[in-house]
Write a protein that holds these residues in place. Structure first.
Motif, PDB file in Angstrom:
ATOM      1  N   HIS A 158       1.778   4.545  -2.772  1.00 14.97           N
ATOM      2  CA  HIS A 158       1.925   5.993  -2.529  1.00 14.97           C
ATOM      3  C   HIS A 158       3.305   6.455  -3.000  1.00 14.97           C
ATOM      4  O   HIS A 158       3.447   7.513  -3.630  1.00 14.97           O
ATOM      5  N   HIS A 170       0.829  -1.210   0.000  1.00 15.68           N
ATOM      6  CA  HIS A 170       0.000   0.000   0.000  1.00 15.68           C
ATOM      7  C   HIS A 170       0.871   1.272   0.000  1.00 15.68           C
ATOM      8  O   HIS A 170       0.734   2.139  -0.871  1.00 15.68           O
ATOM      9  N   GLU A 227      -4.862   7.818  -2.588  1.00 20.85           N
ATOM     10  CA  GLU A 227      -5.377   6.514  -2.165  1.00 20.85           C
ATOM     11  C   GLU A 227      -5.709   5.626  -3.356  1.00 20.85           C
ATOM     12  O   GLU A 227      -5.625   4.399  -3.262  1.00 20.85           O
ATOM     13  N   SER A 271      -2.338   3.939  -3.999  1.00 21.77           N
ATOM     14  CA  SER A 271      -1.922   2.960  -2.987  1.00 21.77           C
ATOM     15  C   SER A 271      -2.834   1.736  -3.016  1.00 21.77           C
ATOM     16  O   SER A 271      -2.383   0.598  -2.906  1.00 21.77           O
TER      17      SER A 271
HETATM   18 ZN    ZN Z   1      -2.833   5.287   2.095  1.00 16.74          ZN
END
Ligand code: ZN
Length: 502
Positions: free
Chosen positions: A271, A267, A297, A300
């Motif tokens: 980013h 995740h 987001e 990610s």
């Molecule tokens: Zn995040």
């Protein structure tokens, strides 16, 4: 001062941005140090230094010279390049925001933030919402007031949403969440009636030094160049970036949980790829870094879920994971692993929620924030409303406020209107994936071989390289056309129907 030419003003603009970038770089390094390797007792001195530096930043941002500079450049907008115009626009937004909040309220709010953080932590540990409630009340009141300063023509909650995701509003989100609820709630009910997936092998003893080895391997598969991207350990995983050649991710290892750290690396890696993929030209300007929470987001979660929890990815990485943990995974194969990391079930804690139920957790927070800001839900009634919504959406009883409305740090940190970005980010991904596959064909053939270069290359071209130059709604539209949550609900329906043989 009076500017004699546009060039002179542009020089001042560039210098201001470089100065701000330098201060923010220094502050960012201090924050990162404090969250990772700094000795516990060093917080006081660091707090003192960071306070002084924040004050300098505030003065630099709000100086009368900046006001003059902005006015001059706005009057000469037609002589600026599109990038310069956007820089002026971003600078204006920050300048106005700081000016609109009266200095005494700004100071009062900063003190409140500091106190609220401590009170919330204690309240959470002791399951004592009543002690936090008066602080939350003040935070809500302040935010309602700030919303009026930011944008008096908008509904207060719309103005707050707009701070985190430019262009977002309740009308769009109400429709979005209704669509999600309509698809996810019945799907989850079916999943719960189906034979359950065994994921118990993920919770054996997984030594931390071995998990570190796995993190290194995953960063390699993600294509994160360790020359420019570091990894450290912190209480909660996060990503921070100083420029497009210095990005840091963190993770947290739990000895009896393999996937917590594994998926936090994937995740945060998503980013990081976004930040690393920005064009050099945006470094040290106010357009560096990702454009919004929602778009961030989306990146990610693209890597975490659409790639990291795909059959193809698991096929690619499972042999290595098994090699690192031969004892723990000796009776497990890739298919069992794939199913286990995708197990869905109602749960209490948002940050530990699976891909299917995650948006429902966000929806609860959205409904509550909306009502608190509108004044239709009193803060004392938040726990009851929280528990009611968890029952309605997820079908579970919340045993304590610690595991309920006190679990997130967002409200005590003053962030109201931030949560919806998490759900939006999840929903943007599948629509991007569809566009990607239209352009590139089936990307999962490469993913199954552990090769993410095509995926990352496409995202870099369409999203990453633009940093904050294009506004989030326009950026999404330029890549995918009109946003439609149907891509997300279709994706979930297809995935979970197959996974659970529904
Ligand atoms: Zn995040």
């Amino acid at each position: 001062m009076k500017y004699e030419s546009v060039n002179q003003a542009l020089e001042a603009l560039a210098k201001h941005q470089a100065t701000m970038a330098a201060y923010n770089h220094a502050l960012g390094v201090m924050f990162h140090d404090g969250s990772t390797v700094a000795p516990k007792g060093s917080w006081e001195g660091r707090g003192q230094t960071m306070g002084v530096m924040s004050g300098i930043i505030y003065d630099l941002e709000t100086s009368p010279e900046n006001g003059e500079l902005l006015t001059y450049l706005e009057e000469h907008a037609e002589e600026l390049t599109p990038v310069q115009r956007r820089q002026v626009e971003v600078m204006r937004k920050g300048y106005d925001q700081m000016h609109k909040i009266p200095a005494n309220e700004y100071v009062e709010y900063s003190v409140l933030m500091n106190d609220a953080q401590n009170v919330w932590e204690k309240a959470k540990n002791e399951n004592d919402f009543a002690s936090f409630a008066p602080y939350l009340e003040k935070i809500v009141d302040f935010n309602r007031k700030f919303a009026g300063y930011y944008n008096p023509s908008m509904e207060p909650y719309d103005a707050l949403l707009n701070e985190y995701e430019e262009g977002m509003n309740m009308k769009t989100l109400d429709a979005f969440f209704a669509q999600l609820r309509g698809a996810i709630v019945p799907l989850l009910e079916k999943v719960m009636q189906a034979p359950q997936i065994d994921d118990s092998f993920l919770n054996q003893h997984y030594p931390i030094d071995k998990q570190r080895e796995l993190s290194d391997y995953l960063m390699e598969v993600l294509g994160l160049d360790r020359n420019y991207c570091g990894i450290a350990e912190s209480e909660h995983p996060y990503t921070t970036n100083f420029n497009n050649k210095d990005v840091r991710i963190t993770t947290h290892y739990h000895e009896s949980n393999l996937t917590y750290s594994m998926y936090s690396v994937v995740h945060e890696g998503g980013h990081a790829l976004y930040e690393l993929g920005a064009d050099d030209a945006y470094n040290f300007t106010n357009l560096s870094g990702g454009v919004s929470m929602g778009i961030h987001e989306s990146q990610s979660r693209f890597y975490e879920n659409l790639i990291g929890r795909s059959e193809a990815f698991i096929r690619a990485v499972f042999p290595k994971i098994q090699e690192i943990f031969p004892e723990q995974l000796k009776n497990v194969d890739a298919e069992m692993f794939y199913k286990a990391v995708n197990k869905a079930q109602p749960s209490l804690i948002r940050t530990e929620a699976d891909e299917l139920t995650y948006a429902l957790h966000v929806m609860v927070r959205y409904e509550i924030e909306k009502q608190m800001i509108a004044g239709t839900l009193a803060v004392v009634d938040v726990p009851a409303e929280w528990n009611r919504l968890y029952k309605e959406y997820l079908g579970i009883d919340v045993p304590s406020d610690s595991e309920g409305c006190l679990q997130d740090s967002h409200w005590s940190g003053g962030s109201i209107g931030y949560f919806p970005s998490y759900a939006l980010g999840s929903a943007y991904g599948p629509q991007m994936l569809m566009k990607m596959q239209e352009d590139l064909g089936d990307v999962y053939e490469d993913v199954a071989n552990g090769d993410l270069s095509k995926v990352t290359g496409w995202l870099k071209e369409k999203i990453h390289r633009h940093a904050s130059f294009i506004k989030p709604d326009a950026l999404f539209k330029s890549v995918c056309g009109e946003f439609d949550a149907k891509y997300f609900t279709d994706y979930l329906t297809e995935k979970y129907t197959k996974l659970y043989n529904l």
